[in-house]
Design an enzyme around this catalytic site. Structure first.
Site, mmCIF file in Angstrom:
data_model
loop_
_atom_site.group_PDB
_atom_site.id
_atom_site.type_symbol
_atom_site.label_atom_id
_atom_site.label_comp_id
_atom_site.label_asym_id
_atom_site.label_seq_id
_atom_site.Cartn_x
_atom_site.Cartn_y
_atom_site.Cartn_z
ATOM 1 N N ILE A 296 0.835 -1.198 0.000
ATOM 2 C CA ILE A 296 0.000 0.000 0.000
ATOM 3 C C ILE A 296 0.871 1.250 0.000
ATOM 4 O O ILE A 296 0.605 2.217 -0.721
ATOM 5 C CB ILE A 296 -0.959 -0.014 1.198
ATOM 6 N N GLY A 297 1.925 1.245 0.797
ATOM 7 C CA GLY A 297 2.775 2.419 0.916
ATOM 8 C C GLY A 297 3.358 2.878 -0.404
ATOM 9 O O GLY A 297 3.423 4.081 -0.684
ATOM 10 N N VAL B 13 10.971 1.751 12.065
ATOM 11 C CA VAL B 13 10.226 2.802 12.748
ATOM 12 C C VAL B 13 10.398 2.705 14.268
ATOM 13 O O VAL B 13 10.084 3.649 14.997
ATOM 14 C CB VAL B 13 8.735 2.736 12.337
ATOM 15 N N ALA C 36 3.643 1.647 8.081
ATOM 16 C CA ALA C 36 4.520 0.553 8.502
ATOM 17 C C ALA C 36 3.811 -0.328 9.534
ATOM 18 O O ALA C 36 3.352 0.156 10.565
ATOM 19 C CB ALA C 36 5.812 1.121 9.096
ATOM 20 N N ALA C 37 3.737 -1.623 9.245
ATOM 21 C CA ALA C 37 3.077 -2.550 10.168
ATOM 22 C C ALA C 37 3.266 -3.977 9.688
ATOM 23 O O ALA C 37 3.474 -4.227 8.502
ATOM 24 C CB ALA C 37 1.577 -2.251 10.276
ATOM 25 N N SER D 126 -7.532 -0.437 10.230
ATOM 26 C CA SER D 126 -8.105 -1.583 9.526
ATOM 27 C C SER D 126 -9.517 -1.868 10.001
ATOM 28 O O SER D 126 -9.871 -1.594 11.158
ATOM 29 C CB SER D 126 -7.232 -2.816 9.765
ATOM 30 N N TYR E 207 -3.545 -9.209 15.554
ATOM 31 C CA TYR E 207 -3.387 -8.101 14.616
ATOM 32 C C TYR E 207 -4.449 -7.034 14.854
ATOM 33 O O TYR E 207 -4.148 -5.836 14.894
ATOM 34 C CB TYR E 207 -3.471 -8.627 13.185
ATOM 35 N N LYS F 98 -3.968 -3.000 15.887
ATOM 36 C CA LYS F 98 -4.461 -1.871 15.083
ATOM 37 C C LYS F 98 -5.326 -0.941 15.926
ATOM 38 O O LYS F 98 -5.241 0.295 15.787
ATOM 39 C CB LYS F 98 -5.250 -2.372 13.868
ATOM 40 N N ASN G 197 -10.663 -4.880 2.637
ATOM 41 C CA ASN G 197 -9.772 -5.867 2.022
ATOM 42 C C ASN G 197 -9.100 -5.281 0.786
ATOM 43 O O ASN G 197 -9.697 -5.258 -0.295
ATOM 44 C CB ASN G 197 -10.552 -7.135 1.672
#
Length: 350
Positions: free
Chosen positions: A12-13, A55, A75-76, A118, A178, A182, A207
């Site tokens: 995504i980044g 990070v 970042a994750a 999310s 997870y 979030k 999604n």
């Protein structure tokens, strides 16, 4: 503006970086290139200030924040992971990493943040019972799942429920590690905003799929798992009965949502966090998605296995009306168009 994108080399980044540079912003990327998502250093667009760092490294974060006007925090670690042994890594990457970043932003005087959250913070989506109205079913029982009873019943009468679109004001109910991390990221960002007068847009991605997804990794989303199987000549394996409803949103639409949020941050009240669902508004079942992808790839049709994973939820689909109304965003990539493109799009080695 100069925008710092953490995780900017990821799936995504990297699309967010493309959208930002296309809109005329200067971009700085901070990415640790964790092996779960990267097998090698990805290409970095020309003109982007690249920092290979974690990070969680306070000194690297402080240096990366110099002169920055806003941060897109992507970042994750993502996905359900392999088992609960992954929990320390999830908490470290997602929550400790966010705390280090926010501490650095507080010290550097950076007060604008777009946070990648999310839909998993909701747990199950919105359900209504014909007798009891809107209800919140608890976690599904193992014995029901083993017996093939996948739909969560009404917690009061046990009758079948109708699922609908979840809105941002729905109570949070994370069902796995997870998801818990979030939600913790959102709480940390809200605390930072109150303490510093900062402004936060928390984008609750549904999604996400599209080009540059990592392949052949247990941490990827379901779309990537199916696409990876097809590229190996295998049929996608669909868990449960395939009737799980999700909102599949294209990654370019997610990138444009980040750009809209950045452009709108100055209109937010100082010291607050505003959450936004990011979804297509066109829900489909997992089986429908697998079938559309297999047909577009011209590969083997999906196999419905009846298997299940603890921590998965049955239905969660988004209402993104708030994002449309307040920030003027709308998705551009339709389901069939997006799946047709994704079927042959390059994936990244993970």
């Amino acid at each position: 503006m100069l925008i710092l994108v953490t995780g900017g080399a990821g799936f995504i980044g990297s699309h967010i970086v493309t959208a930002l540079t296309g809109a005329g912003h200067e971009v700085r990327v901070l990415d640790a290139l964790l092996p779960a998502a990267h097998r090698s250093k990805p290409p970095i667009p020309g003109g982007v200030d690249w920092r290979h760092a974690d990070v969680r490294d306070g000194a690297a974060v402080a240096d990366a924040l110099r002169g920055v006007d806003a941060v897109c925090h992507q970042a994750a670690m993502v996905g359900l992971g392999k088992d609960f042994a992954d929990a320390p890594d999830y908490v470290s990457c997602n929550d400790l990493g966010t705390a280090v970043l926010l501490s650095g932003m507080a010290g550097a005087g950076v007060r604008r943040l777009v946070l990648a959250s999310s839909m998993v913070v909701y747990g199950e989506g919105r359900y209504a019972c014909s007798r009891h109205g809107v209800v919140r079913p608890g976690a599904r029982r193992v014995r029901d799942l083993e017996a093939g009873r996948f739909e969560p019943p009404c917690p009061y009468c046990g009758e079948e429920l109708a699922s609908g679109l979840v809105e941002e004001d729905a109570p949070a109910d994370p069902r796995n590690v997870y998801a818990a991390t979030k939600l913790a990221q959102e709480h940390l960002a809200a605390s930072w905003a109150r303490a510093t007068g900062g402004r936060v847009a928390a984008l609750r991605y549904h999604n996400v799929y599209g080009p540059r997804m990592p392949r052949d990794t247990p941490y990827a989303g379901v779309a990537s798992l199916f696409r990876s199987a097809l590229s190996r000549g295998e049929a996608p394996r669909v868990f449960e009965d395939g009737g799980q409803r999700r909102d599949f949103v294209h990654v370019r639409d997610v990138a444009s949502a980040n750009l809209a949020a950045l452009n709108g941050l100055d209109e937010f009240a100082a010291g607050g966090l505003r959450a936004y669902n990011v979804g297509s508004g066109d829900p489909h079942t997992v089986a429908e998605m697998a079938t559309a992808l297999a047909r577009a790839y011209d590969g083997p049709m999906p196999v419905v296995t009846g298997e299940f994973r603890l921590g998965d939820v049955r239905h969660v689909t988004a209402s993104s009306q708030r994002l449309r109304d307040e920030l003027g965003w709308k998705p551009e990539v339709g389901f069939q168009e997006g799946m047709t493109e994704f079927a042959t799009a390059p994936l990244r080695a993970g």
